[in-house]
Design a protein around this motif. Structure first.
Motif, PDB file in Angstrom:
ATOM      1  N   GLN A 108       9.286  -7.628   0.717  1.00  0.00           N
ATOM      2  CA  GLN A 108       8.178  -6.740   0.353  1.00  0.00           C
ATOM      3  C   GLN A 108       8.645  -5.285   0.259  1.00  0.00           C
ATOM      4  O   GLN A 108       8.401  -4.605  -0.740  1.00  0.00           O
ATOM      5  N   ASN A 109       9.326  -4.821   1.309  1.00  0.00           N
ATOM      6  CA  ASN A 109       9.795  -3.433   1.305  1.00  0.00           C
ATOM      7  C   ASN A 109      10.860  -3.206   0.241  1.00  0.00           C
ATOM      8  O   ASN A 109      10.914  -2.145  -0.392  1.00  0.00           O
ATOM      9  N   LYS A 112       9.158  -2.926  -3.065  1.00  0.00           N
ATOM     10  CA  LYS A 112       8.420  -1.663  -3.129  1.00  0.00           C
ATOM     11  C   LYS A 112       9.361  -0.504  -3.444  1.00  0.00           C
ATOM     12  O   LYS A 112       9.044   0.371  -4.259  1.00  0.00           O
ATOM     13  N   ASN A 113      10.546  -0.501  -2.817  1.00  0.00           N
ATOM     14  CA  ASN A 113      11.502   0.561  -3.072  1.00  0.00           C
ATOM     15  C   ASN A 113      12.102   0.459  -4.474  1.00  0.00           C
ATOM     16  O   ASN A 113      12.373   1.476  -5.113  1.00  0.00           O
ATOM     17  N   SER A 116       9.509   1.760  -6.817  1.00  0.00           N
ATOM     18  CA  SER A 116       9.444   3.217  -6.658  1.00  0.00           C
ATOM     19  C   SER A 116      10.625   3.885  -7.352  1.00  0.00           C
ATOM     20  O   SER A 116      10.486   4.970  -7.937  1.00  0.00           O
ATOM     21  N   ARG A 147      17.501   1.245  -4.308  1.00  0.00           N
ATOM     22  CA  ARG A 147      16.580   1.108  -3.175  1.00  0.00           C
ATOM     23  C   ARG A 147      16.291   2.435  -2.504  1.00  0.00           C
ATOM     24  O   ARG A 147      15.186   2.667  -2.030  1.00  0.00           O
ATOM     25  N   SER A 164      10.439   4.671  -1.886  1.00  0.00           N
ATOM     26  CA  SER A 164       8.984   4.655  -1.718  1.00  0.00           C
ATOM     27  C   SER A 164       8.493   5.911  -1.005  1.00  0.00           C
ATOM     28  O   SER A 164       7.345   6.317  -1.187  1.00  0.00           O
ATOM     29  N   GLU A 168       5.118   7.914  -2.022  1.00  0.00           N
ATOM     30  CA  GLU A 168       3.944   7.843  -1.155  1.00  0.00           C
ATOM     31  C   GLU A 168       3.734   9.113  -0.339  1.00  0.00           C
ATOM     32  O   GLU A 168       2.610   9.369   0.111  1.00  0.00           O
TER      33      GLU A 168
END
Length: 298
Positions: A108-109, A112-113, A116, A147, A164, A168
């Motif tokens: 998941q992370n 997300k990165n 991003s 990443r 991310s 964010e």
């Protein structure tokens, strides 16, 4: 090795076909991947040299695009190799269910990165060489990876920040639209010094420095009547890409100290005036002690 059912619609009718994955097909897919990997790597490296050598693209920007192109090409190679040796993607459906959910949570992370990072490349809120401040860390962006990105502080420490975070969190980009930044130095002089002369002196020293920008011009503010000094602020502009702001501030302080000393203007030190109030005059007596010497008595 294993097989999978694949349905194909022909003339409005579904035809069920069974495709098997054999050792020969697997070796063929691996061979295609290896050849494609070597060819695509050589091609991407040649394109990177062309971009930096003839097109004038910076080395850092070329490396960023090379990394993302490399990932994209590898993904295409995998799909192409599977189709070339007639291995349907449906054979990997058995990896679904609980395994797919577990992989989804685990990556998941990472995903997300990665997403991003794509947003940073497309929107370009920051680029290599920008001076940014994020999460209490200030420095120059030295690379933008798949990443994470690397921010190099003024003391040489490099920090890896997840992509991310830039999407964010609140990010201050000091060089987003231009590379000029304003700095200021606080100066205090002793009471009794002529303020106008101090302002002119500070302004002259700033204009004399070779790195301080002429436009916007520097300015001096009489900021406050301090407890121990008349307080001034010297504001000046720098090109952050060409000047070390800490070194320039140190140079200006040396220049200002010499100019103030030459003009006879003193730098203050903390001091206090003590006023003793008495309703009656203070009585002082001098008495002679037993040894015959005078002893003071208050």
């Amino acid at each position: 090795m294993f097989s999978a059912d694949d349905s194909v619609e022909i003339n409005g009718q579904k035809v069920q076909a069974t495709r098997s994955v054999t050792i020969g097909k697997s070796l063929g897919a691996i061979l295609v991947l290896l050849i494609g990997y070597a060819a695509s790597t050589a091609l991407l490296r040649a394109l990177r040299r062309l971009a930096t050598g003839r097109l004038g693209v910076s080395e850092a920007s070329a490396n960023i695009w090379w990394r993302w192109s490399y990932v994209f090409v590898i993904a295409l190679l995998v799909i192409f190799a599977l189709n070339l040796v007639k291995i349907p993607l449906t054979v990997f459906a058995f990896l679904g269910g609980a395994l797919a959910i577990g992989i989804g949570f685990g990556t998941q992370n990472l995903l997300k990165n990665l997403i991003s990072g794509v947003m940073l490349l497309v929107e370009r809120p920051l680029k290599v060489g920008d001076f940014v401040q994020v999460g209490g860390i200030s420095g120059t962006v030295s690379s933008i990876g798949l990443r994470s990105s690397v921010v190099r502080a003024g003391d040489g420490i490099e920090t890896l920040i997840p992509n991310s975070t830039f999407v964010e969190s609140a990010v201050t980009n000091w060089t987003y639209s231009n590379r000029r930044i304003r700095r200021k130095i606080a100066i205090g002089v002793a009471y009794g010094s002529p303020p106008r002369e101090v302002c002119n002196l500070l302004l002259a020293e700033a204009e004399r420095h070779g790195v301080v920008l002429k436009e916007p011009p520097p300015r001096v503010l009489f900021s406050n009547f301090g407890a121990d000094a008349l307080e001034f602020e010297l504001e000046y502009w720098l090109d952050i890409g060409e000047a070390d702001s800490v070194l320039v501030a140190s140079d200006l302080r040396h220049m200002i100290d010499g100019a103030l000393a030459k003009a006879g203007i003193e730098l203050p030190f903390p001091q206090r005036d003590v006023h003793l109030q008495q309703d009656e005059p203070l009585q002082i007596e001098v008495r002679r002690g037993p040894s015959g010497r005078a002893a003071d008595s208050f």
